[in-house]
Scaffold this motif. Structure first.
Motif, PDB file in Angstrom:
ATOM      1  N   ILE A   1       3.722   5.462  -5.939  1.00  0.00           N
ATOM      2  CA  ILE A   1       3.534   5.452  -7.396  1.00  0.00           C
ATOM      3  C   ILE A   1       2.531   6.522  -7.808  1.00  0.00           C
ATOM      4  CG2 ILE A   1       2.565   4.099  -9.316  1.00  0.00           C
ATOM      5  CD1 ILE A   1       3.897   1.615  -7.962  1.00  0.00           C
ATOM      6  N   VAL A   2       1.415   6.617  -7.089  1.00  0.00           N
ATOM      7  CA  VAL A   2       0.389   7.600  -7.442  1.00  0.00           C
ATOM      8  C   VAL A   2       0.921   9.024  -7.296  1.00  0.00           C
ATOM      9  CG1 VAL A   2      -1.835   8.577  -6.725  1.00  0.00           C
ATOM     10  CG2 VAL A   2      -1.579   6.105  -6.976  1.00  0.00           C
TER      11      VAL A   2
ATOM     12  N   SER B   1       0.838  -1.208   0.000  1.00  0.00           N
ATOM     13  CA  SER B   1       0.000   0.000   0.000  1.00  0.00           C
ATOM     14  C   SER B   1       0.875   1.262   0.000  1.00  0.00           C
ATOM     15  CB  SER B   1      -0.975   0.003   1.178  1.00  0.00           C
ATOM     16  OG  SER B   1      -0.303  -0.033   2.415  1.00  0.00           O
TER      17      SER B   1
ATOM     18  N   VAL C   1       1.959   1.791  -3.505  1.00  0.00           N
ATOM     19  CA  VAL C   1       0.869   2.368  -4.309  1.00  0.00           C
ATOM     20  C   VAL C   1       0.806   3.882  -4.102  1.00  0.00           C
ATOM     21  CG1 VAL C   1      -1.642   2.463  -4.607  1.00  0.00           C
ATOM     22  CG2 VAL C   1      -0.474   0.246  -4.449  1.00  0.00           C
TER      23      VAL C   1
ATOM     24  N   TRP D   1      -0.217   7.930   3.206  1.00  0.00           N
ATOM     25  CA  TRP D   1      -0.274   6.504   3.539  1.00  0.00           C
ATOM     26  C   TRP D   1      -0.461   6.296   5.042  1.00  0.00           C
ATOM     27  CZ3 TRP D   1       3.850   3.765   6.102  1.00  0.00           C
ATOM     28  CH2 TRP D   1       3.677   2.379   6.148  1.00  0.00           C
TER      29      TRP D   1
END
Length: 150
Positions: free
Chosen positions: A12-13, A6, A9, A62
């Motif tokens: 990356i975003v 997570s 992710v 996050w």
């Protein structure tokens, strides 16, 4: 393991999105022709600065997402990211300095609101946003100065 997926992710975003938008809206000749204030940093500073900030933004998001995925802090985090990603296409793409100034002022407000909400949820996320808030405050003054000079 799932925890780190997570995080990946988020990285990356945020980092990927920021780099993609930056690449798609390179400053170019129009920006080079603008009168800039004396405190305008050299062009090479922006890439490394934003890359580092995007990593910090991703980690903060996050951390909040893991604690309160539907809370106010997470909603503010998403809002600031949308505003962040909107600024370059308006400033460099559409060449709308005043429109970009309005966006960056809203971005700074969203960052401060996120920090206030995050402080109650995760102090590390709050502190991860301090360099970002300082940079965006500086960028806001830079955007305003470019508007006044041009």
């Amino acid at each position: 393991m799932q925890k780190y997926i997570s995080l990946l992710v988020f990285l990356i975003v945020v980092l990927g999105g920021g780099l993609l938008i930056g690449y798609a809206t390179l400053p170019g000749e129009w920006y080079a022709s603008l009168v800039k204030p004396s405190f305008n940093p050299p062009s090479w500073v922006f890439g490394p600065a934003w890359s580092l900030l995007y990593v910090l933004i991703a980690i903060a998001g996050w951390r909040i997402w893991r604690r309160e995925p539907h809370g106010a802090a997470m909603k503010l985090w998403v809002a600031q990211l949308v505003l962040n990603f909107l600024w370059s296409p308006v400033f460099f793409g559409a060449q709308r300095i005043a429109g970009a100034l309005a966006i960056i002022v809203l971005l700074l407000i969203a960052i401060m609101a996120f920090m206030a909400a995050a402080r109650r949820v995760d102090r590390v996320a709050f502190w991860l946003f301090v360099p970002y808030a300082l940079w965006v405050a500086f960028a806001t003054s830079l955007n305003a100065s470019i508007l006044l000079l041009n």
